[in-house]
Enzyme design. Structure first.
Site, PDB file in Angstrom:
ATOM      1  CD  GLU A   1      52.832  47.490  41.695  1.00  0.00           C
ATOM      2  OE1 GLU A   1      52.498  46.301  41.588  1.00  0.00           O
ATOM      3  OE2 GLU A   1      53.243  48.173  40.734  1.00  0.00           O
TER       4      GLU A   1
ATOM      5  CB  THR B   1      42.091  46.402  50.670  1.00  0.00           C
ATOM      6  OG1 THR B   1      41.966  45.048  51.088  1.00  0.00           O
ATOM      7  CG2 THR B   1      43.375  46.943  51.283  1.00  0.00           C
ATOM      8  CG  ASP B   2      38.617  42.912  53.153  1.00  0.00           C
ATOM      9  OD1 ASP B   2      39.664  42.842  52.481  1.00  0.00           O
ATOM     10  OD2 ASP B   2      37.748  42.004  53.152  1.00  0.00           O
ATOM     11  CD  GLU B   3      43.994  41.594  51.141  1.00  0.00           C
ATOM     12  OE1 GLU B   3      45.194  41.394  51.366  1.00  0.00           O
ATOM     13  OE2 GLU B   3      43.423  41.224  50.107  1.00  0.00           O
TER      14      GLU B   3
ATOM     15  CE1 TYR C   1      47.088  46.016  47.913  1.00  0.00           C
ATOM     16  CE2 TYR C   1      45.971  44.384  49.284  1.00  0.00           C
ATOM     17  CZ  TYR C   1      45.915  45.443  48.393  1.00  0.00           C
ATOM     18  OH  TYR C   1      44.695  45.938  47.983  1.00  0.00           O
TER      19      TYR C   1
ATOM     20  NE  ARG D   1      41.822  36.370  51.533  1.00  0.00           N
ATOM     21  CZ  ARG D   1      42.420  35.766  52.571  1.00  0.00           C
ATOM     22  NH1 ARG D   1      41.705  35.280  53.566  1.00  0.00           N
ATOM     23  NH2 ARG D   1      43.741  35.660  52.612  1.00  0.00           N
TER      24      ARG D   1
ATOM     25  CG  ASP E   1      49.206  28.612  53.770  1.00  0.00           C
ATOM     26  OD1 ASP E   1      48.677  29.298  52.871  1.00  0.00           O
ATOM     27  OD2 ASP E   1      48.726  28.498  54.910  1.00  0.00           O
TER      28      ASP E   1
ATOM     29  CG  PHE F   1      39.986  43.761  38.412  1.00  0.00           C
ATOM     30  CD1 PHE F   1      38.957  43.373  37.549  1.00  0.00           C
ATOM     31  CD2 PHE F   1      39.866  43.454  39.763  1.00  0.00           C
ATOM     32  CE1 PHE F   1      37.841  42.693  38.030  1.00  0.00           C
ATOM     33  CE2 PHE F   1      38.761  42.775  40.253  1.00  0.00           C
ATOM     34  CZ  PHE F   1      37.737  42.403  39.385  1.00  0.00           C
TER      35      PHE F   1
ATOM     36  CG  ASN G   1      36.406  44.255  43.955  1.00  0.00           C
ATOM     37  OD1 ASN G   1      36.032  45.195  43.287  1.00  0.00           O
ATOM     38  ND2 ASN G   1      36.351  44.284  45.280  1.00  0.00           N
TER      39      ASN G   1
ATOM     40  CB  SER H   1      51.917  49.477  51.096  1.00  0.00           C
ATOM     41  OG  SER H   1      51.076  48.670  50.295  1.00  0.00           O
ATOM     42  CE  LYS H   2      44.961  50.213  48.900  1.00  0.00           C
ATOM     43  NZ  LYS H   2      44.788  51.084  47.707  1.00  0.00           N
TER      44      LYS H   2
HETATM   45  P1  NAD Z   1      45.152  46.333  39.607  1.00  0.00           P
HETATM   46  O1  NAD Z   1      46.495  45.851  40.047  1.00  0.00           O
HETATM   47  O2  NAD Z   1      44.354  45.499  38.664  1.00  0.00           O
HETATM   48  O3  NAD Z   1      45.291  47.767  38.913  1.00  0.00           O
HETATM   49  C1  NAD Z   1      46.115  48.781  39.413  1.00  0.00           C
HETATM   50  C2  NAD Z   1      46.239  49.845  38.333  1.00  0.00           C
HETATM   51  O4  NAD Z   1      47.042  50.915  38.870  1.00  0.00           O
HETATM   52  C3  NAD Z   1      46.946  49.353  37.068  1.00  0.00           C
HETATM   53  O5  NAD Z   1      46.267  49.823  35.920  1.00  0.00           O
HETATM   54  C4  NAD Z   1      48.338  49.960  37.160  1.00  0.00           C
HETATM   55  O6  NAD Z   1      48.916  50.216  35.896  1.00  0.00           O
HETATM   56  C5  NAD Z   1      48.039  51.253  37.920  1.00  0.00           C
HETATM   57  N1  NAD Z   1      49.207  51.762  38.653  1.00  0.00           N
HETATM   58  C6  NAD Z   1      50.060  51.054  39.436  1.00  0.00           C
HETATM   59  N2  NAD Z   1      51.003  51.867  39.929  1.00  0.00           N
HETATM   60  C7  NAD Z   1      50.737  53.118  39.453  1.00  0.00           C
HETATM   61  C8  NAD Z   1      51.342  54.378  39.630  1.00  0.00           C
HETATM   62  N3  NAD Z   1      52.445  54.535  40.388  1.00  0.00           N
HETATM   63  N4  NAD Z   1      50.799  55.450  39.009  1.00  0.00           N
HETATM   64  C9  NAD Z   1      49.690  55.313  38.220  1.00  0.00           C
HETATM   65  N5  NAD Z   1      49.086  54.125  38.023  1.00  0.00           N
HETATM   66  C10 NAD Z   1      49.600  53.054  38.636  1.00  0.00           C
HETATM   67  O7  NAD Z   1      44.358  46.620  40.947  1.00  0.00           O
HETATM   68  P2  NAD Z   1      42.806  46.481  41.252  1.00  0.00           P
HETATM   69  O8  NAD Z   1      42.532  45.098  41.696  1.00  0.00           O
HETATM   70  O9  NAD Z   1      42.046  47.081  40.154  1.00  0.00           O
HETATM   71  O10 NAD Z   1      42.704  47.415  42.542  1.00  0.00           O
HETATM   72  C11 NAD Z   1      42.432  48.816  42.418  1.00  0.00           C
HETATM   73  C12 NAD Z   1      42.424  49.431  43.802  1.00  0.00           C
HETATM   74  O11 NAD Z   1      41.413  48.800  44.593  1.00  0.00           O
HETATM   75  C13 NAD Z   1      43.725  49.277  44.571  1.00  0.00           C
HETATM   76  O12 NAD Z   1      43.954  50.453  45.276  1.00  0.00           O
HETATM   77  C14 NAD Z   1      43.462  48.118  45.511  1.00  0.00           C
HETATM   78  O13 NAD Z   1      44.230  48.232  46.686  1.00  0.00           O
HETATM   79  C15 NAD Z   1      41.992  48.320  45.801  1.00  0.00           C
HETATM   80  N6  NAD Z   1      41.240  47.114  46.162  1.00  0.00           N
HETATM   81  C16 NAD Z   1      41.319  46.001  45.369  1.00  0.00           C
HETATM   82  C17 NAD Z   1      40.569  44.874  45.700  1.00  0.00           C
HETATM   83  C18 NAD Z   1      40.593  43.632  44.834  1.00  0.00           C
HETATM   84  O14 NAD Z   1      39.986  42.617  45.205  1.00  0.00           O
HETATM   85  N7  NAD Z   1      41.212  43.651  43.676  1.00  0.00           N
HETATM   86  C19 NAD Z   1      39.760  44.880  46.835  1.00  0.00           C
HETATM   87  C20 NAD Z   1      39.699  46.048  47.620  1.00  0.00           C
HETATM   88  C21 NAD Z   1      40.444  47.158  47.263  1.00  0.00           C
HETATM   89  P1  TYD Z   2      44.099  36.595  46.015  1.00  0.00           P
HETATM   90  O1  TYD Z   2      43.184  36.490  44.849  1.00  0.00           O
HETATM   91  O2  TYD Z   2      45.577  36.705  45.760  1.00  0.00           O
HETATM   92  O3  TYD Z   2      43.572  37.800  46.899  1.00  0.00           O
HETATM   93  P2  TYD Z   2      44.011  38.239  48.418  1.00  0.00           P
HETATM   94  O4  TYD Z   2      45.289  37.594  48.766  1.00  0.00           O
HETATM   95  O5  TYD Z   2      44.131  39.716  48.258  1.00  0.00           O
HETATM   96  O6  TYD Z   2      42.862  37.823  49.298  1.00  0.00           O
HETATM   97  O7  TYD Z   2      43.860  35.333  46.939  1.00  0.00           O
HETATM   98  C1  TYD Z   2      42.575  35.003  47.424  1.00  0.00           C
HETATM   99  C2  TYD Z   2      42.731  33.801  48.332  1.00  0.00           C
HETATM  100  O8  TYD Z   2      43.120  32.685  47.544  1.00  0.00           O
HETATM  101  C3  TYD Z   2      43.819  33.971  49.367  1.00  0.00           C
HETATM  102  O9  TYD Z   2      43.413  33.311  50.570  1.00  0.00           O
HETATM  103  C4  TYD Z   2      45.024  33.274  48.767  1.00  0.00           C
HETATM  104  C5  TYD Z   2      44.380  32.166  47.970  1.00  0.00           C
HETATM  105  N1  TYD Z   2      45.090  31.751  46.750  1.00  0.00           N
HETATM  106  C6  TYD Z   2      45.326  30.388  46.498  1.00  0.00           C
HETATM  107  O10 TYD Z   2      44.959  29.513  47.307  1.00  0.00           O
HETATM  108  N2  TYD Z   2      45.971  30.042  45.344  1.00  0.00           N
HETATM  109  C7  TYD Z   2      46.382  30.966  44.437  1.00  0.00           C
HETATM  110  O11 TYD Z   2      47.011  30.596  43.404  1.00  0.00           O
HETATM  111  C8  TYD Z   2      46.142  32.360  44.693  1.00  0.00           C
HETATM  112  C9  TYD Z   2      46.600  33.416  43.732  1.00  0.00           C
HETATM  113  C10 TYD Z   2      45.488  32.698  45.860  1.00  0.00           C
END
Ligand code: NAD
Ligand code: TYD
Length: 349
Positions: free
Chosen positions: A82, A130-132, A156, A220, A287, A10, A186, A159-160
């Site tokens: 992941e 991440t902020d998590e 998750y 969030r 929940d 993403f 995001n 691990s981060k």
């Molecule tokens: P995503 O799950 O959409 O994408 C992860 C990508 O990494 C995928 O394309 C997957 O194929 C690839 N991948 C997974 N394991 C791999 C491996 N072992 N080797 C090579 N590629 C691998 O995740 P995202 O939401 O795009 O998040 C990207 C990064 O940003 C992550 O590190 C996540 O922790 C961080 N992040 C995400 C958010 C969010 O809201 N999505 C917020 C803050 C930080």
């Molecule tokens: P999510 O998009 O999984 O991101 P994160 O857990 O990394 O914050 O979830 C965002 C918020 O929405 C979180 O508080 C969990 C909640 N949530 C639901 O209430 N229902 C859902 O089906 C999902 C996927 C998340």
């Protein structure tokens, strides 16, 4: 050349697409194409000679060594991970493998390469986090800043956090030029529909229930993905080595508010055929175990030091996002076929 990992996911694919518009420097994009990685995200740059896609794992030391030797990147941007909390609760193993061991292998390969460089200042390693990792806040706690202690609560986030600590240690121990960003939730185009916002849009349009965990009052901070990408570009360009930068949208919203906003925008842009409101599909469900109550980001450091601020408000970003999903039903159809369909049909029938 820069080396981007996870650039078919993403945020990574949004970053690659934006980068190729903003920069001349080419990208080598290493992605394992897990369920979350999708080459359709990169279709528009398929023939662009500045984008080299490599199907592979960040845990593969031999492949990494080859990529560093061959492409001599000026930077690494590590998105590969992941990323879904619910999946980490049901099966943490892949999170440990990729987020911890994978990042470790990538750091090792980067260190070996950087050690051999004549001009060591010509390289940097940006780790996307991440902020998590900061854990959960009560309603009246101040937002997370760069001094907040790490207290991860899910497999998750743990691990981060571990990967962030390794990145930090490689700076302090070996002097590897690193910088880490900690970003809030995001949303936007190309978001796999397992996370709250794309899941709700997709389920709403499919006539399925819109599952809200617990009381829906968890908070969030939401950031439009393109704003995250511009922040990463800015940190890559001017962030101070060894530092961390919090990135956020100044958009704290309760989940229930997020979902009702999505329903209202859908009512306007694509009303239900039966004239009813999408909010009728909302269902409060059990929940999430260990569910963090509130995340909030204090993003003043990146603004003061690097002059970055988000451009989208929550309302403008949500509208763009809903419109994107309406305009890209073929993308949604593609990512939700196969194993996704079986998974989602079990959960949200
Ligand atoms: P995503 O799950 O959409 O994408 C992860 C990508 O990494 C995928 O394309 C997957 O194929 C690839 N991948 C997974 N394991 C791999 C491996 N072992 N080797 C090579 N590629 C691998 O995740 P995202 O939401 O795009 O998040 C990207 C990064 O940003 C992550 O590190 C996540 O922790 C961080 N992040 C995400 C958010 C969010 O809201 N999505 C917020 C803050 C930080
Ligand atoms: P999510 O998009 O999984 O991101 P994160 O857990 O990394 O914050 O979830 C965002 C918020 O929405 C979180 O508080 C969990 C909640 N949530 C639901 O209430 N229902 C859902 O089906 C999902 C996927 C998340």
């Amino acid at each position: 050349m820069i080396l981007v990992t996870g650039g078919a996911g993403f945020i990574g694919s949004n970053f690659v697409l934006d980068w190729l518009v903003q920069h001349d420097e080419p990208i080598v994009n290493l992605d394992a194409l897990t369920y979350a990685g999708n080459l359709n995200n990169l279709r528009s740059v398929e023939k662009d000679p500045r984008h080299i896609f490599v199907h592979g794992n960040i845990g593969d030391a031999a492949l990494l060594s080859d990529l560093f030797t061959r492409y001599k990147p000026s930077a690494v941007v590590n998105f590969a991970a992941e990323s879904h909390v619910d999946r980490s609760i049901h099966g943490p193993e892949d999170f440990i493998q990729t987020n911890i061991l994978g990042t470790f292998r990538l750091l090792e390969a980067a260190r070996a390469y950087w050690t051999g460089l004549e001009t060591k200042s010509d390289f940097r390693f940006l780790h996307v986090s991440t902020d998590e990792v900061f854990g959960t806040l009560d309603a009246d706690d101040p937002a997370f800043n760069e001094e907040t202690s790490y207290r991860p609560n899910s497999p998750y986030s743990a691990s981060k956090a571990a990967s962030d600590h390794l990145v930090r240690a490689y700076f302090h121990t070996y002097g590897l030029p690193v910088v880490t960003t900690n970003c809030s939730n995001n949303y936007g185009p190309l978001h796999f529909p397992e996370k709250l916002i794309p899941l709700v849009i997709h389920n709403a349009l499919q006539g399925r229930s819109l599952p809200i965990y617990g009381d829906g009052l968890q908070i969030r901070d939401w950031l439009y993905v393109k704003d995250h990408c511009s922040a990463i570009r800015r940190v890559l360009e001017a962030g101070r080595l060894g530092e961390t930068y919090n990135i956020g949208g100044w958009n704290e919203r309760a989940n229930l508010h997020v979902v009702t906003t999505l329903c209202a925008v859908l009512d306007e842009l694509q009303p239900r055929a039966d004239g009813k409101k999408y909010s009728e599909q909302i269902a409060l469900v059990t929940d999430r175990p260990g569910h963090d109550r509130r995340y909030a980001i204090d993003a003043r450091k990146i603004e003061a030091e690097l002059g970055w601020r988000p451009t989208e408000t929550f309302e403008s970003g949500i509208r763009k996002t809903v419109q994107w999903y309406l305009d890209n039903s073929d993308w949604v159809e593609n990512v939700t076929s196969g194993s996704y369909r079986n998974w989602v049909e079990k959960q949200y029938a």
